[in-house]
Design an enzyme around this catalytic site. Structure first.
Site, PDB file in Angstrom:
ATOM      1  N   SER A 167       0.828  -1.195   0.000  1.00  0.00           N
ATOM      2  CA  SER A 167       0.000   0.000   0.000  1.00  0.00           C
ATOM      3  C   SER A 167       0.870   1.256   0.000  1.00  0.00           C
ATOM      4  O   SER A 167       2.078   1.203   0.249  1.00  0.00           O
ATOM      5  CB  SER A 167      -0.919   0.002   1.225  1.00  0.00           C
ATOM      6  OG  SER A 167      -0.145  -0.051   2.414  1.00  0.00           O
ATOM      7  N   THR A 212       6.689 -13.475   7.612  1.00  0.00           N
ATOM      8  CA  THR A 212       6.839 -12.640   8.810  1.00  0.00           C
ATOM      9  C   THR A 212       5.485 -12.331   9.442  1.00  0.00           C
ATOM     10  O   THR A 212       5.074 -11.166   9.521  1.00  0.00           O
ATOM     11  CB  THR A 212       7.572 -11.324   8.474  1.00  0.00           C
ATOM     12  OG1 THR A 212       6.792 -10.576   7.533  1.00  0.00           O
ATOM     13  CG2 THR A 212       8.954 -11.595   7.902  1.00  0.00           C
ATOM     14  N   ASP A 272       5.415  -3.240   8.494  1.00  0.00           N
ATOM     15  CA  ASP A 272       5.984  -3.096   7.156  1.00  0.00           C
ATOM     16  C   ASP A 272       7.479  -2.814   7.233  1.00  0.00           C
ATOM     17  O   ASP A 272       8.274  -3.353   6.453  1.00  0.00           O
ATOM     18  CB  ASP A 272       5.285  -1.955   6.414  1.00  0.00           C
ATOM     19  CG  ASP A 272       3.771  -2.083   6.435  1.00  0.00           C
ATOM     20  OD1 ASP A 272       3.280  -3.194   6.174  1.00  0.00           O
ATOM     21  OD2 ASP A 272       3.086  -1.086   6.709  1.00  0.00           O
TER      22      ASP A 272
END
Length: 309
Positions: free
Chosen positions: A23, A155, A234
């Site tokens: 994003s 992750t 992120d």
């Protein structure tokens, strides 16, 4: 006259060339805005595709913007392929909001591996947190059945690891078993980025180097900060990609560097909001990414991996 060469291909970075599909927000640091700059600081050429483009993250009272669909993603891939620009060493994916887009990402994995069979696919399976799903439930089965078999590194957070394995994680041993289950599905490297056990916060990593041998597993104790930040997941995955590629046989070292960078950044973020007179527990905080670039490039290791027997 011949066109000039693409230097990222003709003279590639020693570290690698990453395609990041995540994003994007105009303001603030989440998704690609949180991942691309750190990877560049660590020496990577990074190309990015924005799965969404929003004015700001969705934690604000309102947001505006556009969402990329699977056909539009594939159109971009076709454009790159038409110009022989599809050689990447790494693919990084984060938040994906629909089954159709995720299925197109899987097509992208196949396409990139047809060009570079050694492609490393680092997947942050953004599904939810603390018992709450962020995405349609049907994405869980697509990740489990289709994404895990092609991922190189995964992750998840604690909740996501539980969703993908069907296991309840209430201890370090549970976390290790969840990693083993995820290894059996595909990825050789798994980092559960946060596990809350009796009020203690852990990162748990596992590297299954050789078939027939048990994985190398470790934990890192992480301080609990009484605040909520956006973009940290992120950032963590990007750092893990960056450092694990530099230390391919030492996931514990890569995690130490990643955690130490992140904690220095969070400390600076808290300090700066406090200096501005803001109550850090009253709302989510935008991370101080640019101001922390020295901590990203040259972190001081303050958090050590404790190896499991």
């Amino acid at each position: 006259m011949a066109p000039p060469p693409i230097l990222a291909l003709a003279l590639p970075s020693e570290t690698g060339r990453v395609l990041s599909i995540q994003s994007h927000t105009v303001q603030g640091y989440v998704g690609n805005k949180s991942a691309v700059f750190p990877l560049q600081l660590l020496g990577y050429d990074v190309d990015l595709i924005n799965s969404v483009q929003f004015s700001n993250h969705t934690g604000y009272p309102t947001f505006k913007g556009q969402v990329l669909n699977g056909d539009q993603l594939w159109e971009l891939i076709e454009g790159l392929e038409a110009n022989n620009l599809l050689f990447y060493t790494h693919l990084l994916t984060g938040y994906i909001g629909s089954v159709s887009f995720l299925n197109t990402v899987l097509k992208v994995v196949d396409k990139l591996r047809s060009i570079n069979p050694g492609l490393t696919y680092v997947c942050d399976p953004v599904l939810g947190d603390e018992g709450k799903l962020y995405v349609p439930r049907e994405l869980v089965s697509v990740y489990h059945e289709k994404v895990l078999p092609v991922a190189s590194m995964l992750t998840p957070n604690q909740f996501e690891a539980e969703l993908l394995t069907g296991l309840r994680i209430v201890s370090g041993q549970d976390g290790r078993e969840a990693c083993n289950t995820l290894h059996s599905a595909g990825p050789s490297k798994v980092v559960i980025t946060s596990i809350n056990i009796d009020g203690d916060l852990l990162l748990l990593g596992s590297h299954h180097k050789d078939k027939g041998q048990p994985p190398v597993q470790f934990r890192i104790s992480i301080p609990k900060i009484p605040a909520y930040f956006t973009g940290t997941g992120d950032l963590t995955t990007a750092l893990l990609l960056g450092w694990s590629n530099k230390y391919p046989d030492n996931l514990g070292k890569a995690a130490e560097l990643s955690v130490s960078s992140l904690q220095a950044l969070l400390a600076r973020t808290i300090n700066d909001y406090t200096r501005a007179g803001h109550d850090c527990q009253s709302s989510s905080l935008e991370i101080r990414l640019i101001q922390s670039q020295d901590n990203i490039r040259n972190p001081e290791i303050k958090y050590r991996a404790e190896m499991y027997d």
